[in-house]
Design a protein around this motif. Structure first.
Motif, PDB file in Angstrom:
ATOM      1  N   SER A 103       0.831  -1.207   0.000  1.00 37.70           N
ATOM      2  CA  SER A 103       0.000   0.000   0.000  1.00 37.70           C
ATOM      3  C   SER A 103       0.863   1.253   0.000  1.00 37.70           C
ATOM      4  O   SER A 103       0.564   2.236  -0.696  1.00 37.70           O
ATOM      5  N   LEU A 104       1.934   1.226   0.785  1.00 33.84           N
ATOM      6  CA  LEU A 104       2.849   2.362   0.813  1.00 33.84           C
ATOM      7  C   LEU A 104       3.483   2.574  -0.558  1.00 33.84           C
ATOM      8  O   LEU A 104       3.626   3.716  -1.024  1.00 33.84           O
ATOM      9  N   ALA A 107       1.035   4.306  -2.821  1.00 35.25           N
ATOM     10  CA  ALA A 107       0.889   5.716  -2.469  1.00 35.25           C
ATOM     11  C   ALA A 107       2.097   6.533  -2.929  1.00 35.25           C
ATOM     12  O   ALA A 107       1.949   7.620  -3.509  1.00 35.25           O
ATOM     13  N   THR A 152      -0.871   5.230   4.689  1.00 31.75           N
ATOM     14  CA  THR A 152      -0.834   5.353   3.237  1.00 31.75           C
ATOM     15  C   THR A 152      -1.469   6.649   2.746  1.00 31.75           C
ATOM     16  O   THR A 152      -0.996   7.231   1.762  1.00 31.75           O
TER      17      THR A 152
END
Length: 628
Positions: A103-104, A107, A152
């Motif tokens: 997820s990071l 982002a 995120t």
């Protein structure tokens, strides 16, 4: 679940069969009420502090506190999976760390490819919706999607170049690996800690059920002839029905026992010592499960024993010896021997990834919740942009954090978030002089707030938010200093915008599939109860156990008995899980403000007969069906 206000006396939804749609009031009184803290709150709190402190202090000495967002992404994974046995915890934490890093990466990549704030708000909102649905489908438990979305959504608005993304993801992955080690370290000291706590909870719930039933039977004898709202003497339930307090205690016990069984099923048995330890816990759990067959007679002594055993389990002492009376031995020995055999899941019940995908399939009640999150976060972020706030991701995080299982819980969470953030901003303002002492003081404050948040948040969400808010502001300060007045004003405006817009979307996008979930759960309970009743009748039929057979016939009888025991174990599993699912579905649907009236009479009959049959499965005796 079950935090919404319950109706008392005559049902407010008596017109269940009419199909009428009714608007339910949203509660205020229970919003700020404090609860007892969760029994293991200190475990995630200390794990998170340790997982944060090591990389934060390392960055401080390296002079790279600008990377603290990425180390926090991995370190915050230490908040998850503390209720699972260590083998299952290792697998779950690995998925959490990988999910956080992935997820990071999404982002940071988006932040490096576009500078459009409006588009970044959309991406952050869609990812927040995905976090909510996946966490609900996996039932990962607190803190669920909130931490993932908080990290995120912030990362979407961090200035980033595409070439920096791999390094920042590697930093997050390293911190996640450290968090994994921190969470697994207690296995060296108390390798059976999680399963002992799960069984202790079941014993405590069973003791509570015995005390509640004892009070109910005692109070019913001395009641006056005055009739309550239901037409029964005051203090008694209507004929054939269980008092409300006893019914709630029975549901809590069934849920705790079911959760403990599944916890034990996750414990691998590779050595004789591990097998003996698990067998001792299973015997205690069988004793707790037998309380579901309690007939209402005074059982204060048994409740005291169960409570004492629970305390011994929590203290880490050797497993207590469970003495069985003759009657209890007749009822429990067979079940205890079943539990010692290797457990196989019931056929037809998906597990692992297939179970998660099944909960996200078309028609799932999680889809409207995902739509709420996506729409609410997008609108909150855009409104924040329109007002001119410099941190629209705070509005996105606020909107995402208020969405709960139903409108009532979301309403309560919105009020709690707003109150907690306001008090947290006041606390941050009061502590501003300490932040000027240097970066080491800021790191210390952030760690103290993390510990305070975990200590308080299980008592009430608003109380935990008082510590979460200044910690979030401190993390922002590490990336670049802003005027304190601007920072506080932006946070307050974004909190109000996120709560108001998010709640508005929650009210507009109603979860009409919640009532359908009840119908599905009723069907599952009915099917499981019917199958369980047939098994009970077959298991007590003359010659069913094959005990008097000899030679090859005796061996065949033993094989049939083993298969029948496995089927009974599956039937217990299916029926207990179905009853828990039905109660959860009812609590979710009852908290929707605009919903069809609930079929309360059908629900009550299904739960009463289901628990009666479950008690029969515990006793291994046929259960009489009450006359219509």
């Amino acid at each position: 679940m079950g935090k919404h206000a319950r109706q008392t006396g005559k049902s407010a939804y008596a017109a269940a069969g009419s199909g009428a749609v009714r608007a339910r009031p949203l509660p205020l009184r229970s919003t700020v009420r404090l609860r007892r803290p969760v029994d293991i709150w200190h475990k995630p709190a200390l794990s998170a502090v340790a997982a944060l402190a090591i990389p934060d202090l390392t960055l401080f000495f390296l002079g790279r506190l600008d990377l603290i967002l990425y180390t926090s992404a991995g370190a915050m994974c230490a908040l998850y999976a503390h209720g699972l046995p260590y083998a299952a915890r290792a697998r779950t934490l690995l998925w959490v760390v990988l999910g956080m890093v992935a997820s990071l990466g999404i982002a940071l990549t988006a932040a490096s490819l576009t500078t459009s704030t409006a588009l970044l708000v959309v991406f952050a909102s869609l990812l927040a919706a995905a976090h909510k649905m996946v966490c609900d489908a996996t039932r990962i438990g607190p803190p669920a999607n909130v931490i993932l979305t908080f990290i995120t959504a912030s990362a979407f608005f961090v200035p980033q170049r595409l070439g920096q993304v791999p390094l920042h993801m590697a930093v997050a992955l390293g911190a996640g690996g450290l968090a994994w080690l921190v969470c697994m370290a207690p296995a060296l000291i108390r390798p059976q800690g999680p399963e002992r706590i799960a069984v202790a909870r079941a014993l405590e719930a069973a003791a509570g059920l015995l005390r509640t039933a004892d009070r109910g039977f005692g109070g019913a004898e001395g009641t006056s002839g005055a009739e309550g709202a239901g037409g029964a003497p005051r203090g008694e339930a209507p004929t054939g029905e269980e008092p409300a307090a006893a019914a709630q205690a029975r549901h809590a016990t069934a849920a705790a026992v079911n959760a403990a069984w599944h916890t034990l099923f996750l414990v691998p048995v590779h050595t004789p010592a591990r097998a003996a330890a698990r067998a001792g816990l299973e015997r205690l759990l069988v004793r707790a499960e037998s309380v579901l067959g309690h007939d209402g007679r005074s059982a204060a002594g048994e409740a005291g024993r169960l409570g004492a055993w629970a305390r011994e389990l929590r203290s880490g002492r050797p497993l207590p010896r469970v003495a069985l009376s003759a009657v209890q031995a007749e009822e429990l020995v067979g079940v205890a021997e079943e539990a010692r055999e290797p457990w196989r899941p019931a056929p037809g019940r998906p597990r692992g990834v297939r179970a998660v995908l099944a909960r996200l399939a078309p028609g799932s009640p999680l889809l409207p919740i995902g739509a709420r999150v996506a729409a609410g976060c997008v609108l909150a972020g855009w409104v924040s942009m329109g007002i001119g706030v410099g941190h629209p991701y705070w509005a996105v995080v606020t909107a995402a954090s208020i969405y709960q299982a139903n409108t009532t819980l979301s309403w309560q969470r919105a009020l709690q978030r707003t109150l907690g953030n306001l008090l947290g901003l006041l606390l941050y303002t009061a502590l501003l002089p300490l932040t000027h002492l240097g970066e080491l003081a800021m790191v210390g404050l952030a760690l103290a707030f993390q510990l305070g948040a975990e200590a308080c948040i299980t008592r009430n969400y608003w109380l935990g938010s008082v510590c979460v808010t200044p910690m979030a502001l401190l993390l922002t300060e590490f990336g670049g200093r802003l005027p304190a007045g601007t920072l506080i004003a932006d946070r307050w405006i974004d909190t109000v915008v996120g709560a108001v817009v998010g709640l508005a979307c929650c009210v507009v996008i109603t979860n009409r599939r919640a009532a359908h979930r009840i119908e599905v759960a009723l069907g599952q309970v009915a099917a499981a109860e019917t199958a369980a009743s047939r098994l009970l009748a077959a298991s007590t039929a003359p010659g069913a156990d094959g005990a008097r057979e000899s030679g090859g016939a005796h061996e065949a009888g033993r094989a049939r008995g083993t298969d029948r025991d496995q089927e009974i174990r599956w039937a217990r599993d299916r029926l207990a899980a179905g009853l828990v699912e039905l109660r959860e579905a009812v609590d979710v649907a009852a908290g929707e403000w605009w919903q069809h009236a609930l079929p309360e009479e059908r629900i009550a009959r299904a739960e009463q007969q289901g628990h009666r049959t479950l008690a029969g499965l515990v006793r291994r005796r046929p259960v009489p069906v009450p006359a219509a």
